[in-house]
Design an enzyme around this catalytic site. Structure first.
Site, PDB file in Angstrom:
ATOM      1  N   CYS A  38      -1.047   6.275   8.954  1.00  0.00           N
ATOM      2  CA  CYS A  38      -1.545   4.982   8.596  1.00  0.00           C
ATOM      3  C   CYS A  38      -2.499   5.146   7.655  1.00  0.00           C
ATOM      4  O   CYS A  38      -2.528   6.038   6.869  1.00  0.00           O
ATOM      5  CB  CYS A  38      -1.838   4.197   9.765  1.00  0.00           C
ATOM      6  SG  CYS A  38      -3.129   4.782  10.999  1.00  0.00           S
ATOM      7  N   ARG A  68       0.924  -1.118   0.015  1.00  0.00           N
ATOM      8  CA  ARG A  68       0.014   0.113   0.030  1.00  0.00           C
ATOM      9  C   ARG A  68       0.913   1.082   0.128  1.00  0.00           C
ATOM     10  O   ARG A  68       0.472   2.200  -0.713  1.00  0.00           O
ATOM     11  CB  ARG A  68      -0.960  -0.120   1.257  1.00  0.00           C
ATOM     12  CG  ARG A  68      -2.167  -0.994   1.150  1.00  0.00           C
ATOM     13  CD  ARG A  68      -2.967  -1.221   2.237  1.00  0.00           C
ATOM     14  NE  ARG A  68      -3.584   0.256   2.472  1.00  0.00           N
ATOM     15  CZ  ARG A  68      -4.322   0.637   3.767  1.00  0.00           C
ATOM     16  NH1 ARG A  68      -4.557   0.047   4.669  1.00  0.00           N
ATOM     17  NH2 ARG A  68      -4.800   2.021   3.761  1.00  0.00           N
TER      18      ARG A  68
END
Length: 284
Positions: free
Chosen positions: A244, A185
């Site tokens: 995050c 990611r």
């Protein structure tokens, strides 16, 4: 205690302490790791439920899992019977996943006596410790409110930042920016789980997937964590900013940073769910 962690052994030995409040901060949705599923419900005896997804977040915000307001925090802690003299231990049912988020909320609100159970419920069960089959009711609320001893907040505003603050810090060589998402990611090789969010990462940030600071269900040792951060952080960093997906697992890295004895930590609460959706913000 100087560590932000307590062991299962310590917690079981102190369960009868009247000042102790045990909170279960487990979340229904788990992202970034295989979810531990349970056939039957169990919790630590005397634990109360702390709902991060529906209560201890600012539901008026467009931001996912937005940091709660001070008024929300006071209301919820009062309902849970938490006062200035309480000692709070927070755990979750995934080991260490969402409990650091709740811990950081308490810390930002100026509450010092709050800790995370290292290894959470999985560690508690692995050690064969006694469990309960339901949460403890929040029956202290009335007495707390009547006595006027509800928790007072001293908000540490600089411990949470927004995208404007972070944007202005991108070129600051004394700042380290960490991203707790998985490597694919971070590199843009895996699609984002939220619709409308670009792939990639914040410029000048480094990837430290939260799984890398964990050892089994618990956190790695302070010495191991110091080595991890030493290899990734700017040598003389004056501040570490953590991001995050939506502000949950970044707090695992903050917990690890504090355990490694570093105390200039900041949560970018909007995290990639906000940054990746805003096309005015740069990405790599």
């Amino acid at each position: 205690m100087t560590s932000p962690l307590v062991t299962a052994q310590w917690l079981e030995r102190h369960l009868d302490n009247d000042r102790l409040i045990v909170l279960d901060a487990s979340m229904e949705k788990v992202v970034g790791k295989p979810q531990i599923l349970y056939d039957t419900f169990s919790c630590i005896p005397g634990a109360k439920k702390l709902d991060l997804e529906n209560e201890l977040c600012d539901l008026t915000s467009k931001q996912i899992h937005a940091f709660p307001t001070a008024a929300q925090f006071i209301e919820i802690t009062s309902e849970l019977g938490i006062t200035q003299t309480s000692q709070v231990v927070i755990y979750d049912n995934q080991g260490i996943y969402s409990s650091p988020r709740a811990w950081w909320i308490f810390k930002v609100m100026g509450f010092d006596h709050v800790y995370v159970l290292d290894g959470g419920l999985p560690q508690w069960l692995a050690e064969g410790r006694v469990t309960a089959n339901r949460f403890s009711p929040s029956d202290l609320a009335d007495s707390v409110l009547e006595s006027g001893t509800e928790l007072k907040v001293n908000v540490q505003d600089t411990w949470v930042c927004d995208s404007t603050y972070l944007l202005n810090k991108l070129s600051d060589k004394d700042i380290s920016i960490f991203d707790a998402r998985g490597a694919k990611r971070f590199s843009g090789q895996a699609p984002e789980p939220r619709e409308g969010v670009r792939s990639g990462h914040i410029p000048n940030s480094v990837n430290l997937p939260f799984s890398q600071v964990l050892d089994g269900h618990g956190l790695k040792t302070a010495e191991e964590l110091q080595q991890i951060f030493a290899g990734l952080a700017n040598e003389q960093d004056t501040q570490r900013i953590f991001s995050c997906g939506s502000g949950i697992t970044a707090c695992i890295l903050i917990l690890a940073s504090v355990e490694a004895d570093y105390h200039h930590n900041v949560l970018y609460d909007g995290s990639w769910a906000q940054w990746g959706r805003d096309h005015k913000l740069p990405i790599e």
